[in-house]
Design a protein around this motif. Sequence first.
Motif, short mmCIF file in Angstrom:
data_model
loop_
_atom_site.label_atom_id
_atom_site.label_comp_id
_atom_site.label_asym_id
_atom_site.label_seq_id
_atom_site.Cartn_x
_atom_site.Cartn_y
_atom_site.Cartn_z
N GLU A 179 17.20 21.42 17.61
CA GLU A 179 17.25 20.67 16.35
C GLU A 179 16.73 21.49 15.18
N ALA A 180 15.83 22.42 15.46
CA ALA A 180 15.24 23.23 14.39
C ALA A 180 16.02 24.50 14.09
N GLN A 181 17.09 24.76 14.83
CA GLN A 181 17.88 25.98 14.63
C GLN A 181 18.94 25.76 13.55
N GLY A 182 18.52 25.90 12.30
CA GLY A 182 19.44 25.65 11.20
C GLY A 182 20.59 26.63 11.13
N ILE A 183 20.33 27.91 11.34
CA ILE A 183 21.38 28.92 11.25
C ILE A 183 22.33 28.82 12.43
N PHE A 184 21.79 28.52 13.62
CA PHE A 184 22.64 28.34 14.79
C PHE A 184 23.61 27.19 14.56
N GLY A 185 23.15 26.15 13.88
CA GLY A 185 24.01 25.02 13.61
C GLY A 185 25.22 25.39 12.78
N LYS A 186 25.08 26.41 11.93
CA LYS A 186 26.21 26.85 11.10
C LYS A 186 27.09 27.86 11.80
N THR A 187 26.49 28.70 12.66
CA THR A 187 27.23 29.83 13.22
C THR A 187 27.47 29.75 14.72
N GLY A 188 26.59 29.07 15.46
CA GLY A 188 26.71 29.02 16.91
C GLY A 188 26.44 30.34 17.59
N GLY A 189 25.82 31.30 16.89
CA GLY A 189 25.69 32.64 17.43
C GLY A 189 24.33 33.28 17.32
N HIS A 191 20.05 33.53 18.77
CA HIS A 191 18.96 33.18 19.66
C HIS A 191 17.80 32.60 18.85
N ALA A 192 16.90 31.93 19.54
CA ALA A 192 15.75 31.35 18.85
C ALA A 192 14.51 31.50 19.72
N ALA A 193 13.36 31.54 19.05
CA ALA A 193 12.05 31.52 19.71
C ALA A 193 11.22 30.46 19.02
N GLY A 194 10.63 29.57 19.80
CA GLY A 194 9.84 28.49 19.23
C GLY A 194 8.43 28.49 19.78
N LEU A 195 7.47 28.20 18.91
CA LEU A 195 6.07 28.13 19.28
C LEU A 195 5.65 26.66 19.31
N PHE A 196 5.11 26.24 20.47
CA PHE A 196 4.76 24.84 20.68
C PHE A 196 3.29 24.68 21.06
N THR A 197 2.77 23.49 20.82
CA THR A 197 1.46 23.12 21.33
C THR A 197 1.63 22.49 22.71
N ALA A 198 0.51 22.22 23.38
CA ALA A 198 0.56 21.66 24.73
C ALA A 198 1.16 20.26 24.77
N ASP A 199 1.16 19.55 23.64
CA ASP A 199 1.75 18.21 23.62
C ASP A 199 3.21 18.22 23.17
N GLY A 200 3.79 19.42 22.99
CA GLY A 200 5.19 19.53 22.63
C GLY A 200 5.49 19.57 21.16
N SER A 201 4.48 19.67 20.32
CA SER A 201 4.72 19.76 18.88
C SER A 201 5.20 21.16 18.53
N LEU A 202 6.26 21.23 17.73
CA LEU A 202 6.81 22.51 17.31
C LEU A 202 6.07 23.02 16.08
N LEU A 203 5.49 24.22 16.20
CA LEU A 203 4.75 24.81 15.10
C LEU A 203 5.62 25.70 14.23
N ALA A 204 6.50 26.47 14.85
CA ALA A 204 7.36 27.38 14.08
C ALA A 204 8.52 27.81 14.96
N VAL A 205 9.64 28.14 14.33
CA VAL A 205 10.80 28.64 15.02
C VAL A 205 11.40 29.78 14.19
N ARG A 206 11.89 30.80 14.87
CA ARG A 206 12.57 31.91 14.21
C ARG A 206 13.86 32.19 14.96
N GLU A 207 14.91 32.59 14.21
CA GLU A 207 16.21 32.86 14.79
C GLU A 207 16.63 34.30 14.53
#
Length: 301
Positions: A179-189, A191-207
């Motif tokens: 859901e946080a992959q904005g560029i993937f949503g436009k291109t479909g091409g 990869h992404a890396a996401g940083l999460f807390t132990a309760d599943g909260s998303l802190l940051a994502v990079r593509e």
Amino acid sequence: MGRVRPGPTSRVRVREVSGAAVRDRRDDLATEEPLEIRVAAGGDTRTLAITMRTPGADFELAAGFLSGEGIARAEDIASIAYCTDEDLPPETRYNTVTVHLRGRSLPELPAMDRHFMTSSACGVCGTASLDALHTRHAALTEAAPRGADDHCVQGALPGRALPPVPADVLYGLPGRLREAQGIFGKTGGLHAAGLFTADGSLLAVREDVGRHNAVDKLVGWALMSGRLPLEANLLLVSGRTSYEIMQKALAAGLPMVCGVSAPSSLAVDLARDFGMTLVGFLRGERFNIYAAPERVATEQP
């Protein structure tokens, strides 16, 4: 006139064929361009890497790369800037980043020769590289000796900073990342890396077009915002988990790495050597744990 700064997407014309229907239309692609990473100190400058990447978060990528290789910590970096050399053609200026280090001279950089030219795919490293990591990093937990038969099951204890993560939390991570992959949503091409807390909260994502570049950008963000080490967090990558990704996670202090696809054999070796939890094939409501399962809270049958 100078070239416009490259963006993360590029527009092209395509001919779409679907059954008997044919039409010409525009399409968005993930941009792939080279980035030269330089390091400078005391009047000396050296090229460390030329990597194919998706433009965007270039300074984070450079900072994360240096951090992952053990070259610089946050306090070692004086500034990061695009190249302004007048002798360079305009099209290369936003594809060259220089990291200025504090100090009167460049640090010793003998290990960087292998990185001089990299692609958007992950690099290949041998067991000698795994052995070399022990001179730079301590285990994140009390890992069992290398070669122990039941290492995955018995060898590691949960770190204090990251509590056991419920399986239900892991099930929800790929969807949050997608859901946080904005560029993937436009291109479909991408990869992404996401940083999460132990309760599943998303802190940051990079593509990025490169898995390792996405991780470097994420670690660079953490370094530049004073968040390292990431001992209370976990990393999720959108593809396979390679040795190089595990190396970067180890340098960032990440005790858990999850991937939606398979890990490589050397990635598993690294996780077991350093007491890192490694999860693969995280899809739907299933996954495999390859090392340090004690950090995952599961209901035993």
